[in-house]
Design a protein around this motif. Structure first.
Motif, PDB file in Angstrom:
ATOM      1  N   ASP A   1       0.815  -1.211   0.000  1.00  0.00           N
ATOM      2  CA  ASP A   1       0.000   0.000   0.000  1.00  0.00           C
ATOM      3  C   ASP A   1       0.853   1.266   0.000  1.00  0.00           C
ATOM      4  O   ASP A   1       0.553   2.228  -0.708  1.00  0.00           O
ATOM      5  CB  ASP A   1      -0.947  -0.001   1.208  1.00  0.00           C
TER       6      ASP A   1
ATOM      7  N   ASP B   1      -9.391  -0.540  -7.396  1.00  0.00           N
ATOM      8  CA  ASP B   1      -9.774  -1.267  -6.190  1.00  0.00           C
ATOM      9  C   ASP B   1      -8.683  -1.158  -5.129  1.00  0.00           C
ATOM     10  O   ASP B   1      -8.960  -0.893  -3.962  1.00  0.00           O
ATOM     11  CB  ASP B   1     -10.050  -2.732  -6.536  1.00  0.00           C
ATOM     12  N   ARG B   2      -7.434  -1.314  -5.538  1.00  0.00           N
ATOM     13  CA  ARG B   2      -6.318  -1.214  -4.592  1.00  0.00           C
ATOM     14  C   ARG B   2      -6.160   0.200  -4.057  1.00  0.00           C
ATOM     15  O   ARG B   2      -5.793   0.404  -2.903  1.00  0.00           O
ATOM     16  CB  ARG B   2      -5.011  -1.642  -5.266  1.00  0.00           C
TER      17      ARG B   2
ATOM     18  N   ARG C   1      -9.951   0.868  -1.953  1.00  0.00           N
ATOM     19  CA  ARG C   1     -10.464  -0.112  -0.990  1.00  0.00           C
ATOM     20  C   ARG C   1      -9.854   0.114   0.389  1.00  0.00           C
ATOM     21  O   ARG C   1      -8.648   0.220   0.541  1.00  0.00           O
ATOM     22  CB  ARG C   1     -10.121  -1.531  -1.463  1.00  0.00           C
ATOM     23  N   GLY C   2     -10.694   0.240   1.390  1.00  0.00           N
ATOM     24  CA  GLY C   2     -10.227   0.383   2.764  1.00  0.00           C
ATOM     25  C   GLY C   2      -9.626   1.744   3.097  1.00  0.00           C
ATOM     26  O   GLY C   2      -9.122   1.939   4.192  1.00  0.00           O
ATOM     27  N   ARG C   3      -9.668   2.662   2.145  1.00  0.00           N
ATOM     28  CA  ARG C   3      -9.094   3.990   2.371  1.00  0.00           C
ATOM     29  C   ARG C   3     -10.101   4.850   3.131  1.00  0.00           C
ATOM     30  O   ARG C   3     -11.294   4.787   2.863  1.00  0.00           O
ATOM     31  CB  ARG C   3      -8.783   4.614   1.008  1.00  0.00           C
ATOM     32  N   PRO C   4      -9.670   5.673   4.102  1.00  0.00           N
ATOM     33  CA  PRO C   4     -10.605   6.576   4.776  1.00  0.00           C
ATOM     34  C   PRO C   4     -11.210   7.571   3.775  1.00  0.00           C
ATOM     35  O   PRO C   4     -10.580   7.915   2.771  1.00  0.00           O
ATOM     36  CB  PRO C   4      -9.749   7.310   5.806  1.00  0.00           C
TER      37      PRO C   4
ATOM     38  N   ARG D   1     -15.076   1.689  -2.378  1.00  0.00           N
ATOM     39  CA  ARG D   1     -14.783   1.457  -0.960  1.00  0.00           C
ATOM     40  C   ARG D   1     -15.929   0.763  -0.246  1.00  0.00           C
ATOM     41  O   ARG D   1     -15.738  -0.232   0.434  1.00  0.00           O
ATOM     42  CB  ARG D   1     -14.473   2.772  -0.247  1.00  0.00           C
TER      43      ARG D   1
ATOM     44  N   ARG E   1     -16.889  -2.852  -1.550  1.00  0.00           N
ATOM     45  CA  ARG E   1     -15.965  -3.889  -1.110  1.00  0.00           C
ATOM     46  C   ARG E   1     -16.150  -4.239   0.365  1.00  0.00           C
ATOM     47  O   ARG E   1     -15.845  -5.331   0.780  1.00  0.00           O
ATOM     48  CB  ARG E   1     -14.512  -3.461  -1.338  1.00  0.00           C
ATOM     49  N   GLU E   2     -16.648  -3.289   1.153  1.00  0.00           N
ATOM     50  CA  GLU E   2     -16.855  -3.572   2.576  1.00  0.00           C
ATOM     51  C   GLU E   2     -18.044  -4.473   2.811  1.00  0.00           C
ATOM     52  O   GLU E   2     -18.065  -5.272   3.716  1.00  0.00           O
ATOM     53  CB  GLU E   2     -17.065  -2.261   3.350  1.00  0.00           C
ATOM     54  N   SER E   3     -19.095  -4.331   1.971  1.00  0.00           N
ATOM     55  CA  SER E   3     -20.317  -5.100   2.235  1.00  0.00           C
ATOM     56  C   SER E   3     -20.204  -6.525   1.752  1.00  0.00           C
ATOM     57  O   SER E   3     -19.360  -6.864   0.976  1.00  0.00           O
ATOM     58  CB  SER E   3     -21.492  -4.414   1.545  1.00  0.00           C
TER      59      SER E   3
END
Length: 197
Positions: A21, A96-97, A100-103, A192, A195-197
């Motif tokens: 990352d 996606d990279r 994804r997971g970024r605030p 984001r 991908r979380e759900s």
């Protein structure tokens, strides 16, 4: 002191999955810094007034151009993603990279940096020199990760042409910057939270 030998440098192809990352973000921000510097130098060589280029007009019509165009692009993109198989719109997992997971605040920062840097280069400098059509071809080519499939390539070309068109219609570089920011920010949020759900 150890002597540097340029012959020992090795270049190899790296996929996005090979990057952690931190390295992905370093690459993202470094390429945007390079884009900004090239755009800035090109604008100055064209004898354009940088302050005038970035001064927002008094009328707020440029906001409507930017928001309206972004809304149209997002609607079309969502329609395409609903009816087109995912592999036909594959970008190699880069978006996606990145998102994804970024605030949320970081998605906003990335989107703003990309919008300002790319619009300075492509709308402020390149379009000034060669017009919106050829600028859009260069813009689509630069986004090399989309070139594997004709649908994302066509979309990137069309979006770039639209950004050039609203730049000419509004008379302000802020219209394409706002549109570019909103497109990247909203699509980043979709990636984001999907991908979380």
């Amino acid at each position: 002191m150890k002597k540097f030998d340029i012959r020992k440098i090795r270049v190899r192809k790296v996929s996005v999955d090979d990057l952690d990352d931190r390295m992905l973000l370093i690459n993202l921000y470094a390429t945007q810094a390079l884009t900004f510097i090239i755009g800035l130098i090109w604008v100055l060589f064209q004898h354009q007034n940088l302050i005038q280029l970035f001064t927002p007009p008094r009328e707020l019509a440029f906001l409507l151009w930017g928001i309206g165009f972004a809304g149209a692009v997002i609607a079309v993109d969502l329609l395409i993603s609903r009816f087109v198989p995912e592999e036909a719109a594959d970008d190699g997992g880069v978006n996606d990279r990145i998102f994804r997971g970024r605030p949320i605040w970081h998605i906003a920062v990335i989107s703003f940096v990309v919008a300002v840097c790319e619009e300075l280069l492509f709308r402020g400098a390149v379009q000034h020199a060669i017009g919106p059509y050829w600028t859009s071809i260069v813009f689509a080519t630069i986004h090399v990760r989309y070139l594997r499939h004709w649908i994302p390539t066509g979309l990137v070309f069309s979006i770039s042409y639209g950004l050039g068109w609203i730049y000419m219609e509004s008379g302000s570089i802020w219209a394409p910057i706002i549109a570019h920011f909103l497109i990247d920010f909203i699509m980043g949020l979709i990636i984001r939270f999907r991908r979380e759900s």
